[in-house]
Enzyme design. Structure first.
Site, PDB file in Angstrom:
ATOM      1  N   ASP A  63     -96.688  26.858  27.114  1.00 28.28           N
ATOM      2  CA  ASP A  63     -98.080  26.984  26.688  1.00 28.28           C
ATOM      3  C   ASP A  63     -99.007  26.499  27.802  1.00 28.28           C
ATOM      4  O   ASP A  63     -98.645  25.632  28.574  1.00 28.28           O
ATOM      5  CB  ASP A  63     -98.355  26.125  25.440  1.00 28.28           C
ATOM      6  N   ASP A  69    -104.985  17.614  26.734  1.00 26.85           N
ATOM      7  CA  ASP A  69    -103.560  17.399  26.412  1.00 26.85           C
ATOM      8  C   ASP A  69    -102.997  16.334  27.327  1.00 26.85           C
ATOM      9  O   ASP A  69    -102.256  15.439  26.902  1.00 26.85           O
ATOM     10  CB  ASP A  69    -102.720  18.647  26.698  1.00 26.85           C
ATOM     11  N   GLU A  92     -94.123  16.118  23.694  1.00 22.12           N
ATOM     12  CA  GLU A  92     -94.080  17.575  23.754  1.00 22.12           C
ATOM     13  C   GLU A  92     -94.510  18.077  25.122  1.00 22.12           C
ATOM     14  O   GLU A  92     -94.121  19.158  25.546  1.00 22.12           O
ATOM     15  CB  GLU A  92     -94.993  18.158  22.671  1.00 22.12           C
ATOM     16  N   GLU A  93     -95.301  17.313  25.834  1.00 19.43           N
ATOM     17  CA  GLU A  93     -95.824  17.736  27.132  1.00 19.43           C
ATOM     18  C   GLU A  93     -94.869  17.465  28.299  1.00 19.43           C
ATOM     19  O   GLU A  93     -95.180  17.823  29.425  1.00 19.43           O
ATOM     20  CB  GLU A  93     -97.155  17.044  27.419  1.00 19.43           C
ATOM     21  N   ASP A 114     -96.374  14.618  19.691  1.00 24.69           N
ATOM     22  CA  ASP A 114     -97.141  15.764  20.172  1.00 24.69           C
ATOM     23  C   ASP A 114     -98.524  15.182  20.424  1.00 24.69           C
ATOM     24  O   ASP A 114     -99.250  14.873  19.478  1.00 24.69           O
ATOM     25  CB  ASP A 114     -97.183  16.855  19.097  1.00 24.69           C
ATOM     26  N   LEU A 116    -101.463  16.204  21.525  1.00 23.70           N
ATOM     27  CA  LEU A 116    -102.679  16.881  21.053  1.00 23.70           C
ATOM     28  C   LEU A 116    -102.294  18.242  20.469  1.00 23.70           C
ATOM     29  O   LEU A 116    -102.344  19.262  21.160  1.00 23.70           O
ATOM     30  CB  LEU A 116    -103.680  17.037  22.194  1.00 23.70           C
ATOM     31  N   ASP A 117    -101.932  18.208  19.201  1.00 21.60           N
ATOM     32  CA  ASP A 117    -101.543  19.445  18.523  1.00 21.60           C
ATOM     33  C   ASP A 117    -102.785  20.308  18.276  1.00 21.60           C
ATOM     34  O   ASP A 117    -103.838  19.793  17.901  1.00 21.60           O
ATOM     35  CB  ASP A 117    -100.879  19.095  17.184  1.00 21.60           C
ATOM     36  N   GLU A 278     -93.224  18.050  15.697  1.00 26.41           N
ATOM     37  CA  GLU A 278     -94.117  18.621  14.680  1.00 26.41           C
ATOM     38  C   GLU A 278     -93.461  18.680  13.307  1.00 26.41           C
ATOM     39  O   GLU A 278     -93.954  18.072  12.342  1.00 26.41           O
ATOM     40  CB  GLU A 278     -94.565  20.025  15.126  1.00 26.41           C
TER      41      GLU A 278
HETATM   42  P1  AHM Z   1    -100.213  30.697  16.457  1.00 26.50           P
HETATM   43  O1  AHM Z   1    -101.347  30.757  17.425  1.00 26.50           O
HETATM   44  O2  AHM Z   1     -99.032  31.480  16.880  1.00 26.50           O
HETATM   45  O3  AHM Z   1    -100.631  30.988  15.052  1.00 26.50           O
HETATM   46  O4  AHM Z   1     -99.693  29.183  16.484  1.00 26.50           O
HETATM   47  C1  AHM Z   1    -100.431  28.140  15.942  1.00 26.50           C
HETATM   48  C2  AHM Z   1     -99.584  26.925  15.894  1.00 26.50           C
HETATM   49  C3  AHM Z   1    -100.287  25.786  15.248  1.00 26.50           C
HETATM   50  O5  AHM Z   1     -99.935  25.689  13.903  1.00 26.50           O
HETATM   51  C4  AHM Z   1     -99.816  24.610  16.067  1.00 26.50           C
HETATM   52  O6  AHM Z   1    -100.765  23.607  16.010  1.00 26.50           O
HETATM   53  C5  AHM Z   1     -99.711  25.253  17.441  1.00 26.50           C
HETATM   54  O7  AHM Z   1     -99.279  26.528  17.207  1.00 26.50           O
HETATM   55  C6  AHM Z   1     -98.645  24.686  18.354  1.00 26.50           C
HETATM   56  O8  AHM Z   1     -98.932  23.435  18.694  1.00 26.50           O
HETATM   57  P2  AHM Z   1     -99.552  22.955  20.138  1.00 26.50           P
HETATM   58  O9  AHM Z   1    -101.023  23.126  20.063  1.00 26.50           O
HETATM   59  O10 AHM Z   1     -99.111  21.529  20.184  1.00 26.50           O
HETATM   60  O11 AHM Z   1     -98.910  23.809  21.201  1.00 26.50           O
HETATM   61 MG    MG Z   2     -98.270  21.040  18.492  1.00 35.03          MG
END
Ligand code: AHM
Ligand code: MG
Length: 334
Positions: A63, A69, A92-93, A114, A116-117, A278
């Site tokens: 990501d 973050d 997570e980072e 995590d 900053l989710d 998560e």
């Molecule tokens: P999406 O964009 O595929 O719907 O995914 C959204 C999800 C969230 O529920 C979650 O917060 C995020 O993906 C993953 O977390 P992060 O921001 O820590 O990468």
């Molecule tokens: Mg997250």
């Protein structure tokens, strides 16, 4: 009117119920709360400085990493490594385990977080949050190595999250219910605002990224179509609410009832969300509030991790909703 307890006071009282408690655990949760306050301050001023915006690198899950973050990640590591309560950490980072520098004493816990989710939402002013898990060390051997970090959720000592939204809330469980605290910015303290949270047995809200519906397995598609049918006796159709910050969607559903769904799909055959940062910590909170968390087939808390960044399909929320989802996954729809 009686004064409301602060987070620290509440934890101290809760720990008194544990014979042999040394204050270490209280210290660790207070450290997490301190890091959260530092992150909250930064999130609040995100639009002001050059801290907002992509930093140009990607994290280990591929990501895009935003600067906040990194700030959240570094703040948690900096605060927690010097507290003396931890044998190790994972974020997570970061790809691997985060060791405690030799200059600091090692403790008996490990923390995974995590930082900053939902961070892709920051520049649109949507709520984001920190999610954390606390385990005891698995053995005497490794000092915060993989053996200590790769533990199933059923061994969690505590977990919780902090949301940086319209207010800053800190929600946690140590296995004795779920308690929520709201930051009073005038005194810089988290104050008890949601004591003993119980989630409704059945909800009215569906939270899922339905843009992926055509990529989902049949059970998940059938379940979502079922929730959209009209049948007032069973409370359908459900309302759709999806912010795209798991921690925020989860918190709303915890308070009001509902189900958050992120199934495996043809692009993410193991799901998207991470078990250790998560799914498992939120599963512990959900169960302690009377809800459930499932992969669709198995209880999230019983999934044994084999790697730090393992992904898992997730259905989490009100118990009756999660159970019904599992029936659809098994092909045993009502
Ligand atoms: P999406 O964009 O595929 O719907 O995914 C959204 C999800 C969230 O529920 C979650 O917060 C995020 O993906 C993953 O977390 P992060 O921001 O820590 O990468
Ligand atoms: Mg997250």
């Amino acid at each position: 009117m009686a004064r409301r307890l602060t987070l620290t006071e509440f934890i101290i009282e809760e720990q008194r119920m544990h014979p042999g408690a040394t204050g270490d655990f209280t210290g660790l949760l207070s450290d997490i709360a301190l890091a959260a306050k530092l992150i909250a301050r930064e999130v609040r001023s995100a639009g002001l400085g050059d801290i907002l915006g992509a930093s140009g690198s990607t994290n280990v899950s591929g990501d895009e990493v935003k600067k906040l973050d990194l700030f959240a990640d570094e703040t948690l590591v900096n605060v927690l490594e010097r507290g003396g309560h931890l044998a190790g950490m994972a974020s997570e980072e970061r790809e691997g385990p985060i060791p405690i520098p030799e200059e600091y004493p090692a403790g008996k816990y490990v923390v995974l977080f995590d930082p900053l989710d939902g961070s892709s939402n920051i520049d649109a002013n949507v709520g984001v949050g920190t999610i954390f898990s606390i385990f005891g060390r698995a053995g005497e051997g490794a000092r915060g190595g993989l053996e200590d970090l790769l533990q199933p959720g059923n061994r969690l000592l505590a977990s919780g999250y902090v949301i940086y939204g319209s207010s800053t809330v800190f929600v946690y469980t140590t296995g004795f219910g779920v308690h929520g605290f709201t930051l009073d910015p005038t005194i810089g303290e988290f104050i008890l605002s949601h004591d003993a949270i119980e989630t409704p047995e059945r909800g009215k809200i569906l939270s899922a990224n339905e843009g992926n519906l055509s990529l989902w397995p049949e059970g998940a598609r059938a379940y979502v179509s079922y929730l959209k049918e009209e049948d007032s006796a069973s409370g359908r159709p459900y309302r759709s609410r999806y912010v795209g910050s798991l921690v925020v969607d989860f918190h709303r559903n915890l308070l009001h009832g509902g189900i958050f769904l992120y199934p495996e799909d043809s692009r993410n055959p193991k799901g998207k969300l991470r078990l250790l940062y998560e799914a498992a910590p939120l599963a512990f909170v959900a169960e302690q509030a009377g809800g459930l968390a499932s992969t669709g087939r198995d209880r999230i808390l019983d999934v044994v991790p084999s790697s730090l960044h393992q992904r898992v399909p997730l259905a989490i929320g009100s118990a009756k909703d999660v159970r019904l989802y599992e029936r659809f996954v098994r092909g045993d729809r009502p």
